[in-house]
Design a protein around this motif. Structure first.
Motif, mmCIF file in Angstrom:
data_model
loop_
_atom_site.group_PDB
_atom_site.id
_atom_site.type_symbol
_atom_site.label_atom_id
_atom_site.label_comp_id
_atom_site.label_asym_id
_atom_site.label_seq_id
_atom_site.Cartn_x
_atom_site.Cartn_y
_atom_site.Cartn_z
ATOM 1 N N SER A 438 0.879 -1.205 0.011
ATOM 2 C CA SER A 438 -0.088 -0.039 0.005
ATOM 3 C C SER A 438 0.785 1.234 -0.035
ATOM 4 O O SER A 438 0.338 2.333 -0.367
ATOM 5 N N LEU A 439 2.293 1.101 0.270
ATOM 6 C CA LEU A 439 3.089 2.311 0.433
ATOM 7 C C LEU A 439 3.185 2.837 -0.826
ATOM 8 O O LEU A 439 3.628 2.339 -1.944
ATOM 9 N N PRO A 440 3.131 4.017 -1.158
ATOM 10 C CA PRO A 440 3.322 4.741 -2.445
ATOM 11 C C PRO A 440 4.942 5.086 -2.787
ATOM 12 O O PRO A 440 5.323 5.191 -3.809
ATOM 13 N N ASP A 441 5.702 5.259 -1.562
ATOM 14 C CA ASP A 441 7.248 5.169 -1.831
ATOM 15 C C ASP A 441 7.785 4.725 -0.827
ATOM 16 O O ASP A 441 6.962 4.548 0.277
ATOM 17 N N GLY A 469 -4.437 3.917 1.903
ATOM 18 C CA GLY A 469 -5.718 3.936 2.579
ATOM 19 C C GLY A 469 -6.755 3.444 1.752
ATOM 20 O O GLY A 469 -6.784 3.185 0.538
ATOM 21 N N MET A 470 -8.069 3.338 2.306
ATOM 22 C CA MET A 470 -9.041 2.897 1.348
ATOM 23 C C MET A 470 -10.490 3.351 1.878
ATOM 24 O O MET A 470 -10.684 4.114 3.019
ATOM 25 N N GLU A 517 -6.136 7.836 1.406
ATOM 26 C CA GLU A 517 -4.825 8.763 1.676
ATOM 27 C C GLU A 517 -4.498 9.166 3.010
ATOM 28 O O GLU A 517 -3.820 9.984 3.448
ATOM 29 N N ALA A 518 -5.071 8.227 4.045
ATOM 30 C CA ALA A 518 -4.651 8.311 5.477
ATOM 31 C C ALA A 518 -4.124 7.084 6.044
ATOM 32 O O ALA A 518 -4.027 7.037 7.258
ATOM 33 N N GLY A 519 -3.745 6.125 5.128
ATOM 34 C CA GLY A 519 -3.366 5.044 5.994
ATOM 35 C C GLY A 519 -4.185 3.945 6.351
ATOM 36 O O GLY A 519 -5.607 4.263 6.393
#
Length: 532
Positions: A438-441, A469-470, A517-519
């Protein structure tokens, strides 16, 4: 199930083909041989062998190309990839190309070779039986449909619903199966329009297409949702056709309908079971590969460990002599070092070799334990912190590749947890892998924490990531079987479903909290082990 009568061996090295040919011939099979991939393809086209062994690395046409050709043109012919490399990546690539199984040459243990052959033959038999059963079933359905259409006089005893309307759609006849399925009596339904059982779950477009088809004198076949008298929804497969009078004018419409609600549910369950069986078979094959590779790694690693100890002991024994020589004659070269430097550097090098070798042995052992068939109980006791450390060790390469901020906050003096350690390890691996994916970087972080609840009855593990996030609609379906957001990258949608099922078996729970966008935070709760 019969053994193969003809086997084909494709390998550019005759010395590699010879022992394989002798072993197969001893089992009563005839053997064909090819020294390259193109010749092997020609033999397959002419002879159509029952089983194919192909080396992966050959000049000209490679083994992977041979596997892809057979998978495309002769999909029912088992192919076993044979390679001198013990790299798992070669095995995975061969399996993805269409190989049924994979063995590493030279084969040291012939029982392993027997297991591989037996497994692919069982799979071939299952595929053949499944096709035969499917063909038989389709023929039975066709014959049954033909009989129902031709023998309308036995409609009253038909196992499917039969409805006859006049040209305007007014119902003139329904058979007993219809009343049994829908709950309506014949008196309640006669002279009504079929829209009386229409539901809002079938689109108006389908009904319009149905009417246009049969009004033109053609047969309509399809599925639609209808409503029973009590309001329950049922899914029906229907064949609807026009009945013409002696003048060729449409006078009636005949509908033959089957309630397939339960059938569809069973088919969906069968598909889910099939996916699980395929996945289990792949995991079983990978488990054998892991065991074989672990053996290949352990042998040279044990050699390194023992020789490092001998070198270290020899160095310590030689130090007094070398030190005395140094005091009498001054510094001198020792390999690429001056003795004054080597006396401090070499012990650290020996220590590093021993530590590195020990780490290799521990990693291999964890991989073997993870691949080993589970024989534990959900009422065993285990150290949860250690299980998490083992999972992190197994995923160490992925963690280093995808995350620079990985933290573990393990509670001290944590009591033993109750459950099956191997199953919980699988859950932790699934959760950590999901967080990594799930990590973008690499700069985003992952944090794992363990803690004891205030009542000292449960242990809680949280896996928190700083990923994408979801949304709530995804979160609601997260643990449903076959639901995945990673379909393009090979996700099966079974990881979290299996994890939830395993935790349920271990009297635990798995909850998720996430926002776009919040993990995401995954929370695992397990019972503290209580000695009976």
């Amino acid at each position: 199930m019969a053994s193969p009568t003809t086997a084909l061996i494709i390998d550019d090295e005759e010395l590699e083909r010879l022992p394989l040919r002798l072993y197969i011939e001893e089992s009563g099979c005839s053997v064909l041989e090819a020294a390259d991939g193109r010749t092997g393809i020609d033999i397959i086209q002419k002879e159509q062998p029952d089983l194919v062994f192909t080396d992966l690395r050959m000049p000209g046409m490679s083994g992977l190309e041979v596997i892809e050709y057979i998978a495309r043109e002769y999909p029912e012919t088992p192919v076993i990839a044979v390679s001198g490399s013990s790299d798992v990546q070669h095995a995975v690539e061969a399996l993805r190309s269409g190989a049924w199984d994979y063995i590493v040459k030279p084969v040291q243990d012939l029982s392993t070779f027997d297991v591989v052959i037996q497994r692919v033959l069982e799979r071939k038999w299952l595929i053949s039986e499944n096709k035969r059963y499917q063909d038989s079933l389709e023929e039975m359905v066709r014959e049954r449909t033909k009989e129902l259409l031709m023998l309308s006089q036995v409609a009253a005893q038909s196992p499917v619903s039969i409805v006859i309307t006049d040209a305007s759609g007014s119902i003139e006849y329904v058979n007993p199966q219809f009343t049994h399925t829908t709950g309506y009596t014949a008196d309640e339904i006669l002279h009504q329009n079929p829209r009386i059982w229409k539901s809002d779950q079938t689109s108006t477009q389908v009904h319009r297409q149905l009417w246009e088809t049969i009004s033109a004198g053609n047969v309509w076949e399809g599925d639609f949702y209808n409503r029973k008298k009590n309001g329950d929804i049922l899914l029906e497969h229907a064949i609807i056709s026009a009945i013409r009078d002696s003048n060729g004018t449409i006078s009636h419409f005949l509908a033959i309908k089957e309630d397939i609600t339960e059938k569809v549910k069973l088919e969906e369950e069968a598909k889910r079971t099939q996916v699980k069986l395929i996945q289990a078979d792949k995991l079983s094959s990978l488990g054998l590969l892991v065991s074989g590779i672990a053996h290949e790694i352990n042998n040279p690693n044990n050699f390194i460990m023992r020789n490092t100890e001998l070198l270290d002991e020899a160095w310590h024994d030689a130090m007094p002599i070398l030190d005395e020589y140094y005091r009498e004659h001054g510094d001198f070269n020792l390999g690429d070092f001056q003795f004054s430097e080597a006396s401090g550097i070499l012990p650290r090098l020996f220590s590093g070799l021993k530590d590195g070798s020990l780490r290799i042995r521990n990693i291999v052992e964890r991989l073997k334990n993870f691949a080993r068939q589970d024989s534990g109980s959900v009422k065993d006791c285990f150290d949860l912190n250690k299980i998490i450390l083992d999972a992190i060790s197994i995923l160490n390469h992925e963690i280093n590749k995808k995350c620079e901020n990985f933290h573990l906050a393990a509670a001290h003096a944590l009591p033993m947890a109750m459950g099956n350690a191997q199953q919980i390890e699988q859950v932790m691996i699934n959760l950590i892998m999901n967080s990594l994916q799930s990590l973008p970087d690499k700069t985003r972080g992952i944090r794992i924490e363990t803690a004891l609840t205030e009542d000292n009855k449960h242990i809680v593990v949280t896996v928190t990531d700083e990923g994408c996030g979801m949304p709530s609609e995804v979160l609601e379906k997260l643990t449903e079987p076959f639901f995945t957001t990673k379909g393009d990258s090979g996700g099966t949608g079974l990881g979290l479903y299996i994890s939830t099922s395993l935790l349920r078996e271990n009297n635990g729970t798995l909850l998720f909290a996430s926002k776009s966008e919040a993990g995401t935070t995954a929370t695992v709760t397990l019972k503290v082990f209580q000695q009976l």
